[in-house]
Motif scaffolding. Structure first.
Motif, mmCIF file in Angstrom:
data_model
loop_
_atom_site.group_PDB
_atom_site.id
_atom_site.type_symbol
_atom_site.label_atom_id
_atom_site.label_comp_id
_atom_site.label_asym_id
_atom_site.label_seq_id
_atom_site.Cartn_x
_atom_site.Cartn_y
_atom_site.Cartn_z
ATOM 1 N N TRP A 1 0.809 -1.221 0.000
ATOM 2 C CA TRP A 1 0.000 0.000 0.000
ATOM 3 C C TRP A 1 0.843 1.272 0.000
ATOM 4 O O TRP A 1 0.330 2.341 -0.287
ATOM 5 C CB TRP A 1 -0.999 0.014 1.152
ATOM 6 C CG TRP A 1 -0.437 -0.268 2.516
ATOM 7 C CD1 TRP A 1 -0.470 -1.464 3.172
ATOM 8 C CD2 TRP A 1 0.228 0.649 3.394
ATOM 9 N NE1 TRP A 1 0.129 -1.340 4.404
ATOM 10 C CE2 TRP A 1 0.564 -0.052 4.571
ATOM 11 C CE3 TRP A 1 0.564 1.997 3.312
ATOM 12 C CZ2 TRP A 1 1.216 0.545 5.638
ATOM 13 C CZ3 TRP A 1 1.221 2.600 4.374
ATOM 14 C CH2 TRP A 1 1.531 1.867 5.518
ATOM 15 N N PRO B 1 -5.072 3.738 -0.692
ATOM 16 C CA PRO B 1 -6.005 3.437 0.391
ATOM 17 C C PRO B 1 -6.793 2.145 0.179
ATOM 18 O O PRO B 1 -7.184 1.492 1.144
ATOM 19 C CB PRO B 1 -6.927 4.659 0.424
ATOM 20 C CG PRO B 1 -6.840 5.237 -0.946
ATOM 21 C CD PRO B 1 -5.448 4.937 -1.429
ATOM 22 N N LEU C 1 -3.039 10.324 -0.743
ATOM 23 C CA LEU C 1 -3.808 9.128 -1.084
ATOM 24 C C LEU C 1 -4.035 9.122 -2.590
ATOM 25 O O LEU C 1 -4.501 10.125 -3.148
ATOM 26 C CB LEU C 1 -5.188 9.130 -0.411
ATOM 27 C CG LEU C 1 -5.287 9.194 1.095
ATOM 28 C CD1 LEU C 1 -6.760 9.169 1.509
ATOM 29 C CD2 LEU C 1 -4.542 8.059 1.743
ATOM 30 N N PRO D 1 -11.852 6.747 7.968
ATOM 31 C CA PRO D 1 -10.526 6.170 8.214
ATOM 32 C C PRO D 1 -9.952 6.620 9.554
ATOM 33 O O PRO D 1 -10.268 7.700 10.053
ATOM 34 C CB PRO D 1 -9.690 6.698 7.045
ATOM 35 C CG PRO D 1 -10.376 7.943 6.618
ATOM 36 C CD PRO D 1 -11.841 7.760 6.913
ATOM 37 N N ILE E 1 -3.142 5.300 10.427
ATOM 38 C CA ILE E 1 -2.474 5.335 9.131
ATOM 39 C C ILE E 1 -1.128 6.042 9.253
ATOM 40 O O ILE E 1 -0.112 5.579 8.742
ATOM 41 C CB ILE E 1 -3.381 5.992 8.070
ATOM 42 C CG1 ILE E 1 -4.592 5.093 7.804
ATOM 43 C CG2 ILE E 1 -2.609 6.261 6.780
ATOM 44 C CD1 ILE E 1 -5.692 5.737 6.985
#
Length: 158
Positions: free
Chosen positions: A45, A62, A97, A139, A144
């Motif tokens: 990712w 994402p 992202l 999220p 993250i």
């Protein structure tokens, strides 16, 4: 005049399976997609680095982060959604992202949002908005950032 806590201006970010719901204040800018420095290692990712306003910003996918099937190039042109980082880490004021398409604005009123599942890794809360069967993912931006800080090396070249 309505109380500021009665509503939230949000963005619904298109993704292959379940879309993201972000507050507008989390987003710095939507720009064209550009991978300036591809990742040499790290999780799938983590895509690498993008250049934005003379800064190197870590760029992630994402959909892969959340375990979704990637939308790929068939859905819409790729763009980079630049988020304001929340953690206050030196060297990481922003996160990028890769998104496919353009997020749409949505005013979310108090009382029209309800939980629609259990939180999980990188997802603070799945939610459903009144009048919709679609489940959106809020999220966990702190999680993250923590994951990025653990795997992302500082860029070595411009």
């Amino acid at each position: 005049m309505a109380d500021a806590l009665d509503s939230l201006n949000g963005l619904i970010v298109p993704m292959a399976e379940q879309q993201l719901l972000l507050p507008n204040v989390a987003v710095a800018e939507l720009v064209g997609y550009r991978l300036s420095l591809p990742a040499e290692k790290g999780p799938e990712w983590f895509l690498g680095w993008t250049s934005w306003r003379d800064q190197k910003v870590p760029l992630l996918d994402p959909e892969r982060l959340l375990g979704q099937q990637p939308a790929g190039q068939a859905s819409a042109p790729a763009r980079t959604l630049i988020l304001n980082a929340l953690g206050g880490r030196a060297g990481m004021p922003f996160i990028g992202l890769r998104v496919w398409g353009i997020p749409r604005s949505r005013k979310v009123l108090r009382g029209e949002i309800e939980p629609a599942g259990e939180p999980r890794r990188f997802v603070r809360q799945p939610v459903r908005l009144a009048g919709s069967d679609e489940i959106l993912l809020i999220p966990d931006l702190h999680a993250i950032e923590d994951a990025l800080a653990g795997v992302v090396p500082a860029p070595t070249r411009a």
